[in-house]
Write a protein that holds these residues in place. Structure first.
Motif, PDB file in Angstrom:
ATOM      1  N   ALA A 114      49.789  42.197  29.308  1.00  0.00           N
ATOM      2  CA  ALA A 114      48.946  41.937  28.152  1.00  0.00           C
ATOM      3  C   ALA A 114      47.564  41.242  28.714  1.00  0.00           C
ATOM      4  O   ALA A 114      46.900  40.806  27.830  1.00  0.00           O
ATOM      5  CB  ALA A 114      49.696  41.089  27.296  1.00  0.00           C
ATOM      6  N   GLN A 115      47.111  41.869  29.940  1.00  0.00           N
ATOM      7  CA  GLN A 115      45.927  41.084  30.511  1.00  0.00           C
ATOM      8  C   GLN A 115      44.824  41.521  29.606  1.00  0.00           C
ATOM      9  O   GLN A 115      43.658  40.495  29.498  1.00  0.00           O
ATOM     10  CB  GLN A 115      45.875  41.589  31.973  1.00  0.00           C
ATOM     11  N   HIS A 116      44.774  42.695  29.002  1.00  0.00           N
ATOM     12  CA  HIS A 116      43.572  42.877  28.265  1.00  0.00           C
ATOM     13  C   HIS A 116      43.339  42.141  26.901  1.00  0.00           C
ATOM     14  O   HIS A 116      42.204  42.269  26.486  1.00  0.00           O
ATOM     15  CB  HIS A 116      43.668  44.482  27.667  1.00  0.00           C
ATOM     16  N   VAL A 117      44.349  41.463  26.629  1.00  0.00           N
ATOM     17  CA  VAL A 117      44.341  40.418  25.486  1.00  0.00           C
ATOM     18  C   VAL A 117      44.401  39.105  25.756  1.00  0.00           C
ATOM     19  O   VAL A 117      44.642  38.410  24.909  1.00  0.00           O
ATOM     20  CB  VAL A 117      45.173  41.044  24.292  1.00  0.00           C
ATOM     21  N   CYS A 118      44.553  38.947  27.115  1.00  0.00           N
ATOM     22  CA  CYS A 118      45.125  37.557  27.421  1.00  0.00           C
ATOM     23  C   CYS A 118      44.519  37.234  29.070  1.00  0.00           C
ATOM     24  O   CYS A 118      44.888  37.459  29.900  1.00  0.00           O
ATOM     25  CB  CYS A 118      46.637  37.397  27.505  1.00  0.00           C
ATOM     26  N   HIS A 119      43.655  36.341  28.657  1.00  0.00           N
ATOM     27  CA  HIS A 119      42.780  35.907  29.850  1.00  0.00           C
ATOM     28  C   HIS A 119      41.911  36.569  30.741  1.00  0.00           C
ATOM     29  O   HIS A 119      40.709  36.307  31.270  1.00  0.00           O
ATOM     30  CB  HIS A 119      43.900  35.283  30.823  1.00  0.00           C
ATOM     31  N   MET A 120      42.356  37.912  30.805  1.00  0.00           N
ATOM     32  CA  MET A 120      41.547  38.706  31.784  1.00  0.00           C
ATOM     33  C   MET A 120      40.194  39.127  31.450  1.00  0.00           C
ATOM     34  O   MET A 120      39.233  39.244  32.141  1.00  0.00           O
ATOM     35  CB  MET A 120      42.300  40.011  32.119  1.00  0.00           C
ATOM     36  N   PRO A 121      40.026  39.264  30.196  1.00  0.00           N
ATOM     37  CA  PRO A 121      38.341  39.530  29.615  1.00  0.00           C
ATOM     38  C   PRO A 121      37.465  38.347  29.856  1.00  0.00           C
ATOM     39  O   PRO A 121      36.336  38.637  30.628  1.00  0.00           O
ATOM     40  CB  PRO A 121      38.794  39.670  27.971  1.00  0.00           C
ATOM     41  N   ARG A 122      38.017  37.035  29.949  1.00  0.00           N
ATOM     42  CA  ARG A 122      37.312  35.942  30.437  1.00  0.00           C
ATOM     43  C   ARG A 122      37.276  35.891  32.035  1.00  0.00           C
ATOM     44  O   ARG A 122      36.105  35.858  32.640  1.00  0.00           O
ATOM     45  CB  ARG A 122      37.846  34.602  29.980  1.00  0.00           C
ATOM     46  N   GLU A 123      38.162  36.341  32.679  1.00  0.00           N
ATOM     47  CA  GLU A 123      38.150  36.174  34.057  1.00  0.00           C
ATOM     48  C   GLU A 123      37.333  37.380  34.689  1.00  0.00           C
ATOM     49  O   GLU A 123      36.507  37.160  35.530  1.00  0.00           O
ATOM     50  CB  GLU A 123      39.633  36.520  34.709  1.00  0.00           C
ATOM     51  N   GLN A 124      37.356  38.478  34.255  1.00  0.00           N
ATOM     52  CA  GLN A 124      36.614  39.605  34.718  1.00  0.00           C
ATOM     53  C   GLN A 124      35.125  39.678  34.370  1.00  0.00           C
ATOM     54  O   GLN A 124      34.402  39.815  35.123  1.00  0.00           O
ATOM     55  CB  GLN A 124      37.181  40.898  34.140  1.00  0.00           C
ATOM     56  N   MET A 125      34.925  39.276  33.125  1.00  0.00           N
ATOM     57  CA  MET A 125      33.282  38.874  32.711  1.00  0.00           C
ATOM     58  C   MET A 125      32.555  37.843  33.474  1.00  0.00           C
ATOM     59  O   MET A 125      31.591  38.036  33.837  1.00  0.00           O
ATOM     60  CB  MET A 125      33.295  38.773  31.149  1.00  0.00           C
ATOM     61  N   ALA A 126      33.604  36.885  33.795  1.00  0.00           N
ATOM     62  CA  ALA A 126      32.860  35.681  34.493  1.00  0.00           C
ATOM     63  C   ALA A 126      32.721  36.230  36.057  1.00  0.00           C
ATOM     64  O   ALA A 126      31.812  35.782  36.708  1.00  0.00           O
ATOM     65  CB  ALA A 126      34.032  34.656  34.603  1.00  0.00           C
ATOM     66  N   ALA A 127      33.759  36.964  36.596  1.00  0.00           N
ATOM     67  CA  ALA A 127      33.699  37.546  38.061  1.00  0.00           C
ATOM     68  C   ALA A 127      32.465  38.396  38.139  1.00  0.00           C
ATOM     69  O   ALA A 127      31.597  38.267  39.034  1.00  0.00           O
ATOM     70  CB  ALA A 127      34.880  38.308  38.273  1.00  0.00           C
ATOM     71  N   VAL A 128      32.080  39.152  37.262  1.00  0.00           N
ATOM     72  CA  VAL A 128      30.888  40.245  37.269  1.00  0.00           C
ATOM     73  C   VAL A 128      29.474  39.219  37.117  1.00  0.00           C
ATOM     74  O   VAL A 128      28.522  39.905  37.506  1.00  0.00           O
ATOM     75  CB  VAL A 128      31.062  41.558  36.518  1.00  0.00           C
ATOM     76  N   THR A 129      29.964  38.312  36.527  1.00  0.00           N
ATOM     77  CA  THR A 129      28.751  37.637  36.102  1.00  0.00           C
ATOM     78  C   THR A 129      28.240  36.413  37.013  1.00  0.00           C
ATOM     79  O   THR A 129      26.775  36.281  37.481  1.00  0.00           O
ATOM     80  CB  THR A 129      28.572  36.833  34.538  1.00  0.00           C
ATOM     81  N   CYS A 130      29.237  35.665  37.638  1.00  0.00           N
ATOM     82  CA  CYS A 130      28.962  34.546  38.333  1.00  0.00           C
ATOM     83  C   CYS A 130      29.702  34.236  39.624  1.00  0.00           C
ATOM     84  O   CYS A 130      29.541  33.711  40.680  1.00  0.00           O
ATOM     85  CB  CYS A 130      28.917  33.195  37.478  1.00  0.00           C
ATOM     86  N   GLY A 131      30.884  35.435  39.681  1.00  0.00           N
ATOM     87  CA  GLY A 131      31.654  35.500  40.738  1.00  0.00           C
ATOM     88  C   GLY A 131      32.672  34.506  40.846  1.00  0.00           C
ATOM     89  O   GLY A 131      33.658  34.533  41.713  1.00  0.00           O
ATOM     90  N   PHE A 132      33.052  33.743  39.709  1.00  0.00           N
ATOM     91  CA  PHE A 132      34.306  32.887  39.622  1.00  0.00           C
ATOM     92  C   PHE A 132      34.504  32.693  37.990  1.00  0.00           C
ATOM     93  O   PHE A 132      33.790  32.859  37.272  1.00  0.00           O
ATOM     94  CB  PHE A 132      34.146  31.553  40.470  1.00  0.00           C
ATOM     95  N   PHE A 133      35.574  32.026  37.986  1.00  0.00           N
ATOM     96  CA  PHE A 133      36.178  31.724  36.472  1.00  0.00           C
ATOM     97  C   PHE A 133      35.782  30.247  36.282  1.00  0.00           C
ATOM     98  O   PHE A 133      36.390  29.327  36.933  1.00  0.00           O
ATOM     99  CB  PHE A 133      37.781  31.875  36.443  1.00  0.00           C
ATOM    100  N   PRO A 134      34.807  30.166  35.086  1.00  0.00           N
ATOM    101  CA  PRO A 134      34.408  28.637  35.139  1.00  0.00           C
ATOM    102  C   PRO A 134      35.645  27.585  34.217  1.00  0.00           C
ATOM    103  O   PRO A 134      35.694  28.306  33.173  1.00  0.00           O
ATOM    104  CB  PRO A 134      33.245  28.925  34.133  1.00  0.00           C
ATOM    105  N   VAL A 135      35.984  26.996  34.851  1.00  0.00           N
ATOM    106  CA  VAL A 135      36.996  26.014  34.374  1.00  0.00           C
ATOM    107  C   VAL A 135      36.187  24.850  33.630  1.00  0.00           C
ATOM    108  O   VAL A 135      35.354  24.224  34.118  1.00  0.00           O
ATOM    109  CB  VAL A 135      38.145  25.498  35.086  1.00  0.00           C
ATOM    110  N   PRO A 136      36.628  24.338  32.430  1.00  0.00           N
ATOM    111  CA  PRO A 136      36.240  23.211  31.947  1.00  0.00           C
ATOM    112  C   PRO A 136      36.432  21.955  32.913  1.00  0.00           C
ATOM    113  O   PRO A 136      37.678  21.515  33.185  1.00  0.00           O
ATOM    114  CB  PRO A 136      37.009  22.924  30.520  1.00  0.00           C
ATOM    115  N   ASP A 137      35.554  21.107  33.070  1.00  0.00           N
ATOM    116  CA  ASP A 137      35.669  20.110  34.126  1.00  0.00           C
ATOM    117  C   ASP A 137      35.903  18.776  33.313  1.00  0.00           C
ATOM    118  O   ASP A 137      34.916  17.839  33.188  1.00  0.00           O
ATOM    119  CB  ASP A 137      34.210  19.955  35.218  1.00  0.00           C
ATOM    120  N   TYR A 138      37.084  18.724  33.032  1.00  0.00           N
ATOM    121  CA  TYR A 138      37.559  17.450  32.075  1.00  0.00           C
ATOM    122  C   TYR A 138      37.831  16.243  33.084  1.00  0.00           C
ATOM    123  O   TYR A 138      37.904  15.059  32.949  1.00  0.00           O
ATOM    124  CB  TYR A 138      38.885  17.717  31.490  1.00  0.00           C
ATOM    125  N   SER A 139      37.524  16.544  34.703  1.00  0.00           N
ATOM    126  CA  SER A 139      37.854  15.326  35.444  1.00  0.00           C
ATOM    127  C   SER A 139      36.459  14.496  35.526  1.00  0.00           C
ATOM    128  O   SER A 139      36.566  13.375  36.391  1.00  0.00           O
ATOM    129  CB  SER A 139      38.161  16.070  36.980  1.00  0.00           C
TER     130      SER A 139
END
Length: 700
Positions: A135-160
């Motif tokens: 189910a990657q096409h409807v779960c997380h992978m659109p975010r991961e893949q579009m982040a990868a082609v745009t900035c090269g990594f998956f942007p995680v909220p920095d709650y730290s």
């Protein structure tokens, strides 16, 4: 034997998990409680995690391999031993491949719980089988893949780090912990003074206390995202030094979003123009600010461009890799997933993926499950004869449920590994009993881009002859002729994964959590991992692959006299997808499927609270029960996802009755990049239904 408390982490049939303390006496589970000392969950655990004993000790657990004896779906089984079950698995797959090659077999996986998904991929790659559906096409992978082609990594909220603003989009951390980002961290940020913007068609808990709630029309996230980009660019709210030094394609992006002014966006999204402008200003000026995005944005036919636009919002405002923004989480020092799945052993995999037939992005590890089921039905581009299913219940969880059943019935051989008998397993030829996360050693959250892995040491042995999925795959792999590529025992898999860290599994279990380094502004030294070394507002990779290099807006569903409402969905809080319906402690909290309807709409249609309601789309009809609320738009309804009835085994669990995926279909538009089908914003009708007495039975 004395009592013993064991520290582990929850799986809840998912990736990560909160810290747990499990009390064991005489080899039996006695009690589960949240681990108040856990560094990640900080003493939090949801009801699903606390119900782990109820699931592990449930009388309906599968305890022996079962071989079908009657017709599919008749429920006639013969209990067999594991040696025979593994021999059948190996024989059926070898037989299919001898006639049709590796493309004649397939695998299907749900949400990974730990390492089992990667061992499944390992077996498939060693077989040179490209047909691993998920189910990657409807779960997380659109975010991961579009982040990868745009900035090269998956942007995680920095709650730290302290943040001044949270833009919460398509997520409700007060009810569910999406992909390893626990709600306790979100709550802490608000207590420390962060402003809150919520994008949600439902007035959720966060929306009630938000500084700005944007009640969006379902399915128009892509339009709102480009509208926010428009305001930030045209009002000169972007981080000019960052944009000039670290991005490419600003002029092209500006031209692409220029038509989407707040007034235009308001017409499509239903959000007042002034609120769109206010949200853009608040997010852009509150540096640092973060976007906390959820799975809901990945359920439309333009999910890829929606996700990419949100990454562009992070970039334009200078919040990428900024403390309190969206950051890069480096993986801990463990075996890399590509090595574990033997990716190099299948060099022609990309060219053989079913995805190529549909023109999807070439970077996906899996096939969208709906594409596999269509391929089975059409015998094109290959005739799939055998399917192995683990950790998923596709008859309930996959779109276009009737076609899923047709595909399952067309197979020569279907094997399912699960904890309980499910609607999907009921149609199998071979059913294998799986262990729960409390019954074997595992590593949680492996292979995900959040920068940590969790230890999940076992607390007790599994009941009967239930096996961990890792063990099933490890032993099956040996029988397929890959003895040197698998391990003596499943615990050796864990040791191999941890070897680069220098830790044994015992060492890891004592630590509980292994994290990679978390850095800020690393691009200042290394650049971004894109072809240009910069954030690509105009994506060179998307352009190279034949997709739009700048954000686009899809066609949004319209209602008509026949289907005057928009259907969207929710996942009930006390379940995980289609799991847990047989757990009485959870089921009594949500005993039956409900559909949220605005009271004015219900009054007009003669529907009262608790009334059975017939929901219909062009694809089919289901029955759920009315829940009246003013927290939604009168033209929108929210139906429950994942319903079947374990107490109705004699009716194949009444799998059609309330199954939301009777209402979805892949015949409409799909995302051209990821293959996402339209799971939300579907035109529908509702009406008062006849009483359904069977649905009033007590749960098991």
């Amino acid at each position: 034997m004395p009592e013993k408390w064991i520290k582990t982490h929850c799986a809840r049939f998912d990736h990560g998990g909160c810290g747990l303390e499990v009390l064991v006496k005489d080899g039996k589970l006695v009690k589960i409680r949240a681990d108040k000392t856990d560094a990640y969950s900080e003493g939090y655990c949801c009801p699903k995690g606390l119900a782990g004993i109820d699931r592990a000790c449930h009388p309906a657990r599968l305890r022996q391999p079962l071989l079908r004896r009657g017709a599919r779906g008749e429920g006639e089984w013969e209990a067999i031993q594991w040696e025979r079950a593994l021999d059948i698995l190996a024989s059926e797959f070898r037989s299919a491949m001898s006639g049709g090659g590796p493309e004649s077999v397939a695998f299907c996986q749900g949400a990974p719980r730990g390492l089992e998904f990667f061992i499944l991929l390992r077996l498939a790659n060693l077989l040179n089988c490209p047909n691993v559906a998920a189910a990657q096409h409807v779960c997380h992978m659109p975010r991961e893949q579009m982040a990868a082609v745009t900035c090269g990594f998956f942007p995680v909220p920095d709650y730290s780090s302290p943040t001044r603003c949270v833009l919460l989009w398509g997520s409700d951390p007060q009810r569910t912990n999406e992909e390893g980002i626990l709600g306790v961290r979100f709550q802490k940020a608000l207590k420390q003074g962060a402003k809150l913007i919520v994008v949600d068609p439902l007035k959720s808990g966060p929306a009630r206390t938000a500084d700005l709630w944007l009640q969006i029309r379902p399915g128009t996230d892509d339009l709102l995202a480009v509208g926010l980009l428009h305001v930030i660019i045209e009002e000169d709210l972007f981080d000019r030094p960052f944009v000039e030094r670290w991005t490419t394609g600003f002029a092209e992006l500006r031209a692409a979003v220029r038509p989407f002014d707040p007034a235009t966006v308001s017409l499509g999204t239903g959000i007042p123009a002034e609120r769109i402008t206010s949200a853009a200003r608040l997010y852009a000026k509150s540096r640092p600010a973060m976007i906390h995005w959820g799975n809901a944005i990945e359920h439309s036919a333009n999910s890829s461009q929606t996700c990419r636009s949100l990454v562009l919002l992070m970039a334009l405002t200078g919040n990428l890799e900024a403390p309190g923004g969206n950051v890069k989480a480096e993986a801990p020092n463990v075996m890399r997933p590509a090595e574990l799945i033997c990716l190099k052993q299948f060099p022609g995999r990309i060219d053989k993926l079913l995805n190529r037939t549909w023109g999807l992005i070439p970077r996906l590890l899996t096939v969208p499950n709906w594409i596999l089921f269509h391929s089975i039905l059409d015998a094109s581009p290959c005739a799939v004869k055998c399917l192995y299913v683990q950790a998923t219940n596709p008859l309930i969880s996959c779109s276009e449920a009737d076609k899923v059943l047709q595909a399952l019935l067309k197979l020569d051989f279907l094997a399912v590994a699960d904890i309980f008998m499910t609607p999907t397993a009921a149609f199998a030829d071979l059913v294998l009993p799986a262990a729960t996360h409390l019954e074997y050693n595992d590593i949680g959250h492996y292979g995900l881009p959040h920068g940590h892995v969790f230890a999940r040491p076992k607390a007790v042995d599994p009941p009967g002859d239930a096996w961990p999925d890792i063990r099933i795959l490890n032993e099956w792999g040996k029988r397929m002729g890959f003895g040197s590529r698998f391990w003596d025992t499943e615990d050796r898999v864990l040791e191999a994964v941890l070897e680069p860290s220098g830790l044994t599994y015992g060492d890891f279990a004592a630590k509980g959590l292994l994290s990679g380094p978390r850095t800020h502004y690393s691009y200042r030294e290394k650049g971004f991992a894109t072809p240009s070394g910069k954030v690509e507002l105009h994506s060179s990779l998307l352009e190279q692959w034949g997709y739009s290099p700048v954000p686009t807006v899809g066609t949004h569903a319209g209602t008509d006299a026949r289907f005057p409402f928009l259907l969207t969905s929710r996942k009930p809080r006390y379940f995980f997808h289609s799991a847990y319906r047989q757990i009485e402690s959870l089921r009594e909290k949500t005993p039956r499927p409900t559909v949220m309807i605005h009271p004015d709409t219900a009054s007009r249609l003669g529907i009262s609270a608790g009334t059975p309601v017939r929901i219909s789309t062009v694809s089919g009809s289901v029955t759920q029960f009315a829940e009246l609320t003013r927290d939604i738009d009168p033209e929108v309804i929210f139906a429950d996802f994942g319903w079947w009835f374990p107490e109705r085994a004699d009716e194949i669990f009444a799998w059609k009755e309330s199954n939301l995926n009777q209402l979805t279909g892949s015949g409409g538009p799909t995302d051209p990049i990821m293959g996402t089908v339209q799971l939300r914003a579907i035109p529908c009708s509702i009406e008062k239904a006849e009483s359904v007495p069977a649905m009033k039975r007590r749960t098991p």
